[in-house]
Write a protein that holds these residues in place. Structure first.
Motif, short mmCIF file in Angstrom:
data_model
loop_
_atom_site.label_atom_id
_atom_site.label_comp_id
_atom_site.label_asym_id
_atom_site.label_seq_id
_atom_site.Cartn_x
_atom_site.Cartn_y
_atom_site.Cartn_z
N GLU A 143 13.33 37.37 -53.28
CA GLU A 143 12.96 36.61 -54.47
C GLU A 143 12.85 35.13 -54.15
OE1 GLU A 143 14.81 37.13 -58.26
OE2 GLU A 143 15.27 39.25 -57.89
N GLU A 144 11.93 34.48 -54.85
CA GLU A 144 11.76 33.04 -54.69
C GLU A 144 12.11 32.32 -55.98
OE1 GLU A 144 8.24 31.74 -52.54
OE2 GLU A 144 7.81 33.83 -51.99
N ASN A 145 12.06 30.99 -55.93
CA ASN A 145 12.34 30.15 -57.10
C ASN A 145 13.75 30.37 -57.65
OD1 ASN A 145 11.63 28.11 -58.97
ND2 ASN A 145 11.16 29.65 -60.53
N LEU A 146 14.71 30.54 -56.73
CA LEU A 146 16.10 30.73 -57.13
C LEU A 146 16.96 29.61 -56.55
CD1 LEU A 146 16.68 34.57 -56.59
CD2 LEU A 146 16.32 33.39 -58.77
N ALA A 147 18.04 29.33 -57.23
CA ALA A 147 19.06 28.42 -56.71
C ALA A 147 20.37 29.20 -56.62
CB ALA A 147 19.22 27.21 -57.62
N LYS A 195 18.48 25.69 -52.53
CA LYS A 195 17.27 25.83 -53.35
C LYS A 195 16.04 25.96 -52.44
CE LYS A 195 16.09 20.91 -53.77
NZ LYS A 195 15.70 19.82 -54.69
N ASN A 196 14.93 26.34 -53.07
CA ASN A 196 13.62 26.42 -52.39
C ASN A 196 13.62 27.39 -51.21
OD1 ASN A 196 12.56 24.53 -54.16
ND2 ASN A 196 12.98 22.79 -52.79
N GLY A 197 14.36 28.47 -51.35
CA GLY A 197 14.36 29.48 -50.29
C GLY A 197 13.82 30.82 -50.77
N LYS A 198 13.46 31.65 -49.81
CA LYS A 198 13.09 33.04 -50.10
C LYS A 198 14.36 33.86 -49.90
CE LYS A 198 9.60 32.52 -47.21
NZ LYS A 198 8.36 32.68 -46.40
N VAL A 199 15.00 34.21 -51.00
CA VAL A 199 16.33 34.81 -50.95
C VAL A 199 16.23 36.31 -50.68
CG1 VAL A 199 18.49 35.16 -52.19
CG2 VAL A 199 17.16 33.06 -52.56
N ILE A 200 16.92 36.75 -49.62
CA ILE A 200 16.90 38.16 -49.21
C ILE A 200 18.09 38.89 -49.84
CG2 ILE A 200 16.92 39.77 -47.29
CD1 ILE A 200 15.78 37.56 -45.53
N PHE A 201 17.78 39.81 -50.75
CA PHE A 201 18.78 40.70 -51.33
C PHE A 201 18.69 42.05 -50.60
CE2 PHE A 201 17.75 37.69 -54.75
CZ PHE A 201 19.03 37.27 -55.12
N PRO A 202 19.63 42.96 -50.82
CA PRO A 202 19.59 44.24 -50.10
C PRO A 202 18.33 45.06 -50.33
CG PRO A 202 21.78 43.88 -50.98
CD PRO A 202 20.90 42.80 -51.56
N ASP A 203 17.62 44.82 -51.43
CA ASP A 203 16.46 45.64 -51.75
C ASP A 203 15.18 44.86 -52.03
OD1 ASP A 203 17.36 44.50 -54.06
OD2 ASP A 203 17.30 46.34 -55.27
N ALA A 232 16.77 26.13 -63.99
CA ALA A 232 17.95 26.23 -64.85
C ALA A 232 19.15 25.46 -64.31
CB ALA A 232 18.32 27.69 -65.06
N VAL A 233 19.06 24.94 -63.09
CA VAL A 233 20.20 24.26 -62.49
C VAL A 233 20.25 22.80 -62.92
CG1 VAL A 233 21.31 23.56 -60.33
CG2 VAL A 233 20.16 25.76 -60.48
#
Length: 396
Positions: free
Chosen positions: A19-23, A8-16, A39-40
């Motif tokens: 995104e933030e605020n993701l678990a 949690k609390n990361g800046k998630v790198i997707f291929p394109d 939502a978790v």
């Protein structure tokens, strides 16, 4: 492993995108959900990793490395394999291809046996994806740091024995202009072994023939290969030009900031793009080690080299002798020196090599159902966590 891991609390790198605020919810080594943090529902048994607003990337995949941490895969010991895998894991590598050098047939056989044992014992380092044979079928004039006494042409009697001796070979690099090389390329293609052009003096027309025979990758672009040349006063394009003219030809680059300057890193990025370009370390045993004398290849039969200026060189300093890079350095170089967007620099060390090795259904991006392979790093690509299939294999 049954307990869930939640990042949690990361800046998630997707291929394109980022995104933030993701678990990211993982179980049994797989990503089972990616949802908003709110939502978790956290359970008492969950292992929760707080990324502390750092970047969360899919694990780095290095499809060309000879070793690191004082170890070379040609040392022929399980300790060398495990030591190199653990060192690279500290820098964000979750999977790699142990790579050989030109050698004797007997050394290759020893390597095959050692690899199998190392796979069984490897539980702290980057995952072994299979073996990459670099050589011994190379052009003498483009040998670079490869030992010339082991160079030879591909003969069916020898390469069929090698292929029969190991079912772990997933990639082979060779010079396509050598006698018998195109026939060999077709054999490799039939076995779904990635066939790559390397240490070669081929001209454009020969590269086209090679591509049609199954060679769809170019090893360390610009290093140890032909460019525009003259024969009988006529100019011919070389491998470098063919890399750009053949749209579907994949390439890899040693993005350590030394093998290729900023201009060439940017040139490759602009004209091949992140989907056709993989970042590789091509690292030797000196990766992760201090400057000074080292050995390229096995301890008993390798060549002496000097590590200085962030690279390994031959003692007379006439050529580079492999890099001392780690995968985090590759990303850092592409972002800070080549000025490539972080998302695309990460793609070149994750999803792109995964596609090249045809493992992108399991690895290479953060996606539900894929392996729980992650790297957590800060703005300067300093690694905090390396996670392989849900197991933390490095924590800083």
């Amino acid at each position: 492993m049954n307990n869930r891991i939640i990042i949690k609390n990361g800046k998630v790198i997707f291929p394109d995108r980022i995104e933030e605020n993701l678990a990211i919810v993982c179980e049994n080594g797989k990503i089972i959900d990616i949802v908003s943090t709110e939502a978790v529902v956290f359970g008492n048994e969950d292992m929760v990793i707080d990324a502390q607003n750092k970047y969360v990337s899919s694990g780095f995949i290095d499809i060309h490395t000879h070793g690191g941490g004082g170890h070379d895969f040609m040392d022929g010991t399980v300790e060398a394999y495990l030591g190199a895998a653990e060192m690279h894991a500290k820098h964000g590598t979750t999977a790699l291809l142990p790579t050989t050098l030109t050698s004797t047939f007997e050394e290759l056989l020893k390597t095959f046996a050692t690899y199998k044992e190392a796979v069984k014992q490897n539980n702290k380092g980057a995952l072994f994806l299979g073996l990459h044979l670099e050589g011994p079928y190379f052009a003498y004039n483009q040998r670079g740091a490869q030992d010339p006494k082991y160079l030879r042409n591909p003969e069916p009697e020898e390469y069929n024995k090698i292929l029969e001796a190991s079912d772990d070979i997933v990639r082979w690099s060779l010079a396509p202009e050598l006698p018998g090389a195109l026939e060999f390329g077709k054999v490799l293609a039939e076995k779904n072994i990635l066939t790559s052009i390397a240490h070669s003096d081929a001209i454009y027309e020969e590269v086209v023939d090679a591509y049609n025979a199954g060679f769809n990758h170019i090893t360390h672009l610009y290093s140890a290969m032909s460019t525009v040349t003259r024969r009988n006063a006529f100019r011919y394009a070389g491998i470098v030009e063919a890399a750009y003219l053949i749209d579907n030809m994949n390439v890899e680059i040693i993005a350590d900031g030394v093998h290729l300057p900023k201009s060439l890193l940017q040139f490759v990025y602009k004209f091949k793009g992140p989907d056709k370009t993989a970042l590789v370390t091509d690292s030797m045993r000196g990766a992760g080690m201090p400057d000074g004398e080292s050995i390229l290849g096995s301890l008993d039969k390798g060549q002496k080299v000097i590590i200085e200026d962030g690279v390994a060189k031959l003692p007379d300093r006439t050529a580079f002798a492999g890099s001392v890079a780690t995968t985090d350095r590759l990303v850092r170089t592409m972002v800070n020196i080549a000025e490539v967007p972080l998302v695309e620099a990460v793609k070149m060390i994750t999803l792109t090599p995964a596609r090249m090795m045809k493992i992108d259904q399991q690895k290479g991006s953060i996606q539900k159902g894929k392996d729980a392979d992650f790297v957590i790093f800060d703005n300067n690509i300093n690694v905090s966590y390396t996670i392989l299939e849900g197991n933390v294999i490095y924590r800083n």
